[in-house]
Design a protein around this motif. Structure first.
Motif, PDB file in Angstrom:
ATOM      1  N   ARG A  86       9.786  17.730  14.397  1.00 17.19           N
ATOM      2  CA  ARG A  86       9.835  17.906  12.480  1.00 17.19           C
ATOM      3  C   ARG A  86      10.599  17.873  12.654  1.00 17.19           C
ATOM      4  O   ARG A  86      11.436  18.806  12.560  1.00 17.19           O
ATOM      5  N   SER A  87      10.224  17.139  10.534  1.00 13.28           N
ATOM      6  CA  SER A  87      11.915  17.258  10.180  1.00 13.28           C
ATOM      7  C   SER A  87      12.190  18.678   9.508  1.00 13.28           C
ATOM      8  O   SER A  87      12.875  18.793   8.327  1.00 13.28           O
ATOM      9  N   GLY A  88      10.820  19.066   8.474  1.00 12.17           N
ATOM     10  CA  GLY A  88      10.435  20.772   7.392  1.00 12.17           C
ATOM     11  C   GLY A  88      11.115  19.848   6.215  1.00 12.17           C
ATOM     12  O   GLY A  88      10.606  20.478   5.589  1.00 12.17           O
ATOM     13  N   LYS A  89      10.674  18.321   6.305  1.00 15.12           N
ATOM     14  CA  LYS A  89      10.556  17.935   4.842  1.00 15.12           C
ATOM     15  C   LYS A  89       9.449  17.930   4.635  1.00 15.12           C
ATOM     16  O   LYS A  89       8.864  16.733   4.690  1.00 15.12           O
ATOM     17  N   VAL A  90       9.000  18.012   3.513  1.00 13.41           N
ATOM     18  CA  VAL A  90       7.716  16.992   2.837  1.00 13.41           C
ATOM     19  C   VAL A  90       7.968  16.397   1.576  1.00 13.41           C
ATOM     20  O   VAL A  90       8.645  16.686   0.618  1.00 13.41           O
ATOM     21  N   VAL A  91       6.921  15.263   1.240  1.00 13.74           N
ATOM     22  CA  VAL A  91       7.113  15.061   0.238  1.00 13.74           C
ATOM     23  C   VAL A  91       5.926  14.723  -0.879  1.00 13.74           C
ATOM     24  O   VAL A  91       5.203  13.972   0.554  1.00 13.74           O
ATOM     25  N   PHE A  92       5.102  15.415  -2.403  1.00 13.01           N
ATOM     26  CA  PHE A  92       3.741  14.545  -2.180  1.00 13.01           C
ATOM     27  C   PHE A  92       3.327  13.484  -2.982  1.00 13.01           C
ATOM     28  O   PHE A  92       4.660  13.053  -4.280  1.00 13.01           O
ATOM     29  N   ILE A  93       2.425  12.529  -2.417  1.00 13.91           N
ATOM     30  CA  ILE A  93       3.253  11.601  -3.277  1.00 13.91           C
ATOM     31  C   ILE A  93       1.663  10.690  -3.965  1.00 13.91           C
ATOM     32  O   ILE A  93       0.776  11.333  -3.243  1.00 13.91           O
ATOM     33  N   ALA A  94       1.933  10.438  -5.401  1.00 14.06           N
ATOM     34  CA  ALA A  94       0.313  10.475  -6.166  1.00 14.06           C
ATOM     35  C   ALA A  94      -0.996   9.305  -4.351  1.00 14.06           C
ATOM     36  O   ALA A  94      -0.376   8.481  -3.861  1.00 14.06           O
ATOM     37  N   HIS A  95      -2.219   9.638  -4.723  1.00 13.34           N
ATOM     38  CA  HIS A  95      -2.974   8.951  -3.981  1.00 13.34           C
ATOM     39  C   HIS A  95      -3.207   7.575  -3.357  1.00 13.34           C
ATOM     40  O   HIS A  95      -2.523   6.978  -3.151  1.00 13.34           O
ATOM     41  N   CYS A  96      -2.692   6.900  -4.758  1.00 13.27           N
ATOM     42  CA  CYS A  96      -2.740   5.219  -4.883  1.00 13.27           C
ATOM     43  C   CYS A  96      -1.453   4.416  -4.385  1.00 13.27           C
ATOM     44  O   CYS A  96      -1.625   3.893  -4.552  1.00 13.27           O
TER      45      CYS A  96
END
Ligand code: SF4
Length: 223
Positions: free
Chosen positions: A62-72
């Motif tokens: 796993r990269s250990g990086k996440v991003v939260f994005i708007a649903h649409c």
């Protein structure tokens, strides 16, 4: 709808009283409606933030990086009527995130969650006490997830709102029947929560046809 008889006794007994109550309530409601009520229970005692649950994540790719994005950005079908700009997704942005191996966390669509798919007057609905109550519940879940990733040592690259939206706009929003500078209701409340929780996560707005700007921002952020 969870069918109680389909659950093994062991499973059922091991569930929290909250979950059991939710199932019972759901079964009772089934008498009146075939559409089950969702369980919006938030873990009140929290199982995050405990040292014994802190794990070593280096043992897999796993990269250990996440991003939260708007649903649409992942599902244009959530957009208000006649407002989808693409058949399904923000393809350039998602291609970029895939290439960079950043895990994508699709935030819940606040408008759909609070006032439904067939919504009309978004700001009135979201700013209504009932809408605001649902919005706070959504924020509880979101902040819980952010905190958990951070606690476990992951990098939360950022939160990508959707510019131009009355809910998810970061620097541009829809207000008084036109696009103008300003924040959407969801982003405004989210930022308040981030400050209150001392979470320093950058929040940027992505416009439908300016995805390259977001990609450029991510490029800088990931250096
Ligand atoms: S509320 Fe946010 S996630 Fe939902 S459709 Fe509008 S911009 Fe997209």
């Amino acid at each position: 709808m969870i069918n109680k008889s389909s659950l093994s006794r062991r499973h059922f007994v091991s569930m929290s009283p909250f979950a059991v109550a939710a199932i019972n309530a759901g079964n009772a409601a089934a008498e009146e409606s075939s559409i089950p009520s969702p369980d919006y229970t938030i873990p009140e005692n929290g199982f995050h933030g405990r040292d014994e649950n802190k794990r070593d994540w280096s043992g897999d790719p796993r990269s250990g990086k996440v991003v939260f994005i708007a649903h649409c950005m992942l599902n244009q079908n959530a957009r208000i009527v006649r407002a989808a700009d693409f058949p399904a997704m923000f393809d350039p942005l998602l291609d970029y995130l895939q290439n960079k191996q950043i895990g994508v966390i699709q935030m819940v669509c606040p408008e759909l969650y609070c006032i439904g798919l067939g919504r009309r007057d978004v700001r009135v609905g979201l700013e209504h006490p009932a809408g605001m109550k649902r919005l706070q519940r959504l924020l509880d879940d979101l902040v819980f997830t952010i905190r958990e990733y951070l606690f476990q040592g992951f990098e939360v690259v950022g939160i990508l709102g959707k510019d131009g939206s009355p809910a998810c706009g970061v620097i541009r929003t829809w207000l008084e029947d036109r696009h103008q500078d300003g924040q959407g209701v969801f982003i405004r409340e989210l930022k308040k929560r981030l400050i209150a929780e001392k979470l320093e996560i950058p929040v940027i707005g992505v416009a439908d046809h300016k995805q390259d700007d977001a990609i450029q921002w991510l490029e800088e952020r990931l250096k």
